[in-house]
Write an enzyme that holds these catalytic residues in place. Structure first.
Site, PDB file in Angstrom:
ATOM      1  CG  ASN A 183      -0.245  -0.003   2.528  1.00  0.00           C
ATOM      2  OD1 ASN A 183       0.567  -0.892   2.792  1.00  0.00           O
ATOM      3  ND2 ASN A 183      -0.540   0.969   3.381  1.00  0.00           N
ATOM      4  CG  HIS A 184       3.537   2.716   2.668  1.00  0.00           C
ATOM      5  ND1 HIS A 184       3.687   3.991   3.172  1.00  0.00           N
ATOM      6  CD2 HIS A 184       2.812   2.029   3.589  1.00  0.00           C
ATOM      7  CE1 HIS A 184       3.112   4.077   4.350  1.00  0.00           C
ATOM      8  NE2 HIS A 184       2.565   2.888   4.630  1.00  0.00           N
TER       9      HIS A 184
END
Length: 256
Positions: A183-184
């Protein structure tokens, strides 16, 4: 202070999200759009160290080899003068994006040769942690494969170095490195948690070009890895309705 920072975190992601949507709506890959531009070394400004001397660091040639990985590790681990020239940063990003977009949504890994596989998650810009793993467990190879399960950047101070080293290993050691998207690996998260600022500080004159290429790499990172057709490695977990056929059918280039 609480209200101020809360408002700041509310507005920063919106700007990044608008940029992301504009990328996703394009029918032409930004890598194709900027291909000739980034292939020209003169497009990148000459980088200088803190003393004002011209760049005297290593030169990177393709295809990458074990020797290039050793050179990058030696450069990145130094506390001073550890900036790779922007044109080489751009070249690694471009080569990685070109290779990544040929891969399926789910990597296929096997332990038939290696008998084992190492899975690493959430490095978050901690270069020392990555180097300790490599020191204790060895560099990647087909006999010593790794799955890096997303969240390579943000929070730590060496996110760019971690990201570049992982991509370089991916290029240098075919079938030895499998990269999953976390998700980063997303510009919205990077705007909130610091990776965009890191790139801007380290490459002030070239940050716009490099961030576009970083977004392109994000776009083509596989969504997970299946090991021996039995084990699914994916960032963030699964649900009781997870459908691998659906994941395989997604156009991941439009989801970044």
């Amino acid at each position: 202070l609480y209200n101020f920072f809360n408002a700041l975190l509310t507005h920063i992601p919106n700007a990044a999200a608008d940029k992301n949507r504009s990328y996703a709506s394009s029918t032409v890959s930004s890598l194709d759009q900027y291909d000739s531009k980034y292939s020209d070394e003169s497009d990148y400004h000459e980088e200088y160290d803190n003393s004002g001397y011209r760049y005297k660091g290593p030169q990177i040639n393709f295809p990458l080899t074990r020797k290039d990985i050793d050179v990058l590790i030696d450069l990145f681990r130094k506390k001073k003068s550890n900036r790779l020239h922007a044109r080489y940063v751009g070249a690694i990003l471009k080569e990685a994006a070109l290779k990544l977009r040929t891969l399926p949504n789910l990597n296929t890994a096997s332990t038939a040769i290696s008998k084992q596989i190492t899975i690493c998650g959430d490095l978050h810009g901690k270069l020392d942690d990555l180097l300790v793993v490599f020191y204790k467990n060895g560099l990647p190879s087909s006999e010593n494969p790794y799955v890096f399960n997303g969240d390579f950047v943000d929070r730590g101070k060496k996110g760019l170095e971690v990201f570049l080293l992982l991509l370089a290993c991916f290029l240098a050691f075919p079938n030895g490195v499998f990269l999953n998207r976390g998700n980063h690996e997303d510009s919205v998260m990077n705007a909130r948690y610091g990776f965009i600022r890191e790139v801007q500080q380290k490459y002030r004159r070239n940050s716009t070009k490099l961030l576009r290429l970083i977004d392109e790499v994000y776009r083509w990172l596989p969504l997970g890895t299946v090991i021996n057709s039995r084990v699914l490695v994916v960032h963030g977990g699964i649900s009781d309705t997870t459908n691998l056929d659906l994941i395989k059918s997604l156009d991941r280039g439009k989801v970044s």
